[in-house]
Design a protein around this motif. Structure first.
Motif, PDB file in Angstrom:
ATOM      1  N   ARG A 394      -1.813  -9.440   5.436  1.00  0.00           N
ATOM      2  CA  ARG A 394      -1.932 -10.722   6.122  1.00  0.00           C
ATOM      3  C   ARG A 394      -2.269 -10.543   7.590  1.00  0.00           C
ATOM      4  N   LEU A 395      -2.815 -11.603   8.161  1.00  0.00           N
ATOM      5  CA  LEU A 395      -2.861 -11.803   9.601  1.00  0.00           C
ATOM      6  C   LEU A 395      -2.082 -13.069   9.889  1.00  0.00           C
ATOM      7  N   VAL A 396      -1.130 -12.978  10.784  1.00  0.00           N
ATOM      8  CA  VAL A 396      -0.333 -14.135  11.174  1.00  0.00           C
ATOM      9  C   VAL A 396      -0.497 -14.308  12.673  1.00  0.00           C
ATOM     10  N   GLY A 397      -1.222 -15.324  13.074  1.00  0.00           N
ATOM     11  CA  GLY A 397      -1.530 -15.499  14.488  1.00  0.00           C
ATOM     12  C   GLY A 397      -2.326 -14.338  15.039  1.00  0.00           C
ATOM     13  N   GLY A 398      -3.149 -13.720  14.172  1.00  0.00           N
ATOM     14  CA  GLY A 398      -3.976 -12.594  14.601  1.00  0.00           C
ATOM     15  C   GLY A 398      -3.282 -11.247  14.538  1.00  0.00           C
ATOM     16  N   THR A 399      -2.021 -11.213  14.127  1.00  0.00           N
ATOM     17  CA  THR A 399      -1.250  -9.970  14.061  1.00  0.00           C
ATOM     18  C   THR A 399      -1.097  -9.530  12.609  1.00  0.00           C
ATOM     19  N   ALA A 400      -1.332  -8.252  12.346  1.00  0.00           N
ATOM     20  CA  ALA A 400      -1.252  -7.724  10.990  1.00  0.00           C
ATOM     21  C   ALA A 400       0.190  -7.707  10.500  1.00  0.00           C
ATOM     22  N   GLU A 401       0.357  -8.084   9.243  1.00  0.00           N
ATOM     23  CA  GLU A 401       1.680  -8.105   8.620  1.00  0.00           C
ATOM     24  C   GLU A 401       1.505  -7.905   7.124  1.00  0.00           C
ATOM     25  N   ASP A 402       2.380  -7.124   6.503  1.00  0.00           N
ATOM     26  CA  ASP A 402       2.357  -6.932   5.056  1.00  0.00           C
ATOM     27  C   ASP A 402       3.510  -7.693   4.431  1.00  0.00           C
ATOM     28  N   LEU A 403       3.236  -8.319   3.298  1.00  0.00           N
ATOM     29  CA  LEU A 403       4.260  -9.067   2.575  1.00  0.00           C
ATOM     30  C   LEU A 403       4.375  -8.498   1.162  1.00  0.00           C
ATOM     31  N   PHE A 404       5.530  -7.926   0.855  1.00  0.00           N
ATOM     32  CA  PHE A 404       5.774  -7.391  -0.488  1.00  0.00           C
ATOM     33  C   PHE A 404       6.359  -8.491  -1.360  1.00  0.00           C
ATOM     34  N   VAL A 405       5.751  -8.685  -2.516  1.00  0.00           N
ATOM     35  CA  VAL A 405       6.198  -9.718  -3.451  1.00  0.00           C
ATOM     36  C   VAL A 405       6.651  -9.031  -4.738  1.00  0.00           C
TER      37      VAL A 405
END
Length: 480
Positions: A394-405
């Motif tokens: 993901r990008l959240v507000g331009g910042t990279a983030e990973d979401l484990f589901v």
């Protein structure tokens, strides 16, 4: 005060870094370079980190297929290869024994029957007459001064395809110029095939994908289309070999009913999928539009629209059609998830190949995208796989983030009895058939859409899932 001499261990360590860099430049892969050096992959990764720290340069750019040297690393390739070759020669055992004395070349001289070609007799870092990197750079600079579009494109092809030691990836600006030339119809067809084949074979970089996207935005007039007020961009470029039902379309319609304005765009591509998305969209009331103006009106009225890429750009559509000619994907296929033709602030995309997911997110950063979610999926559209653990990039507000589901228990699939797959698909939306497996896919996809649209952090995912189930239960089930 005299400077203390360097410790021998430090000197040996520095030499080891140079030999490791030579192996990395030769192999283009950390694992293969480690095998070449006779060490483990983690150890080689640590050496690469030390090399980057010493030189203050990334040394390699990540691509979809291999490590691509930076211009700085390329500038050192010849010197490092020469050093490594000399070290190998010095350490090679010399076969000299009393029974096998050395030969005096002067006493054995004579004329050969046939003069051997230089390539067969002269091991060398540089072949005779081979241009140095500096000479190649001057050649490219001279080509770049030409106003002729084909010559400029030739420069970009030479930049990425001139071979080891003389090639490098395109910058964002160069990639934009190259693709603009193609989109404007100024390229020779041979050049189009050469550029796309070379780039895809070597592996695209994030900067190249971003440059292609910028050229596409200018070509379709994104500045004008950007006023169409779209909240969420949803590319849907389905593989011609796909046989799965497009449950993501129902998730998109679900979000539109909740107030999110969505643009779906895609290409049926032929084969098994020819016309399938259009049929499915029309079957549940998603407007299919032939012009951007029609899409604008549909989104204003219904909150959602599907537009074929041919309605945005006939040239891009023709380039996508090269798949049927080449029977392989090209960089155009890699571009499409990043198209975002109406400039929506959030986008969801499905990317099949794992290496490309990081590339698309990196390209999103270069393009200044705010909120983005990339699904690892078996199809080229954003659709959740809730029965398999997955990581969303993901990008959240331009910042990279990973979401484990985490994976959910998979319900039993319902058989198709007495109806076509399209009829069954529509019956799930209408509620005349209860398919828990399909419902979980739709709800999980819609939940991710809610999270992406809102730019929410990972801890909001379960709340979005609950909200998506509420929207599903309260949906307007009527079909045209």
């Amino acid at each position: 005060m005299a400077t203390a001499p360097e410790e021998p261990s430090l000197k040996l360590g520095q030499l080891r870094l140079l030999l490791a860099l030579d192996a990395l430049l030769m192999e283009g892969s950390v694992s293969r370079a480690a095998e070449r050096m006779g060490m483990g992959t983690p150890a080689m990764s640590r050496l690469l980190g030390q090399i980057r720290e010493v030189y203050g340069d990334p040394i390699f750019i990540r691509s979809s297929r291999r490590l691509i040297p930076t211009p700085f690393a390329e500038s050192m390739r010849q010197r490092i290869r020469a050093l490594a070759a000399e070290a190998e020669a010095l350490l090679r055992p010399q076969e000299r024994t009393a029974a096998n004395p050395t030969v005096d070349p002067a006493s054995w001289s004579g004329s050969p029957v046939i003069e051997a070609a230089p390539l067969t007799t002269r091991p060398s870092v540089l072949l005779e007459g081979e241009p140095l990197p500096e000479s190649f750079a001057r050649k490219l600079a001279a080509i770049g001064k030409a106003e002729d579009a084909r010559k400029r494109l030739a420069k970009h092809i030479a930049t990425i395809g001139a071979g080891i030691g003389h090639s490098r990836p395109l910058t964002t600006g160069e990639a934009e110029d190259a693709f603009s030339t193609i989109l404007d119809g100024e390229a020779d067809p041979v050049q189009v095939g050469a550029l796309l084949s070379l780039m895809h074979f070597r592996g695209e970089t994030a900067a190249e994908l971003a440059g292609f996207a910028q050229a596409a935005h200018a070509h379709i007039g994104q500045a004008e289309l950007g006023s169409l007020s779209v909240d969420l961009d949803w590319p849907a470029y389905i593989s011609p070999k796909s046989r799965r039902m497009p449950w993501f379309l129902q998730a998109a319609l679900l979000l539109a009913q909740s107030g999110c304005r969505i643009l779906l765009h895609g290409n049926d591509g032929g084969g098994n999928t020819r016309g399938s998305l259009l049929s499915a969209a029309r079957a549940i009331g998603i407007p299919v539009c032939a012009t951007p103006t029609a899409a604008r009106d549909a989104i204003a009225e219904r909150g959602i629209a599907y537009i074929p890429v041919a309605a945005l750009s006939s040239q891009i559509h023709r380039l996508l059609s090269l798949y049927s000619v080449l029977e392989t994907r090209s960089s155009i296929n890699s571009l499409m998830p990043l198209l975002n033709p109406f400039g929506a602030p959030a986008s969801m995309m499905g990317v099949v190949r794992p290496a490309y997911r990081d590339l698309h997110r990196d390209a999103g950063v270069i393009l200044g995208r705010g909120n983005m979610t990339i699904f690892g999926t078996s199809r080229d559209a954003a659709e959740a796989t809730p029965f398999r653990s997955s990581t969303l990039l993901r990008l959240v507000g331009g910042t990279a983030e990973d979401l484990f589901v985490s994976a959910l228990p998979e319900p039993k699939a319902y058989p198709l009895t007495g109806m076509t797959s399209l009829e069954y698909w529509c019956a799930v939306w209408a509620g005349t058939i209860r398919d828990e497996r399909a419902t979980e896919i739709i709800v999980a996809t819609a939940a991710t859409g809610l999270l992406t649209f809102a730019g929410g952090q990972a801890d909001r995912y379960e709340a979005c899932r609950s909200r998506a189930r509420e929207i599903w239960n309260a949906r307007k089930k009527s079909v045209p």
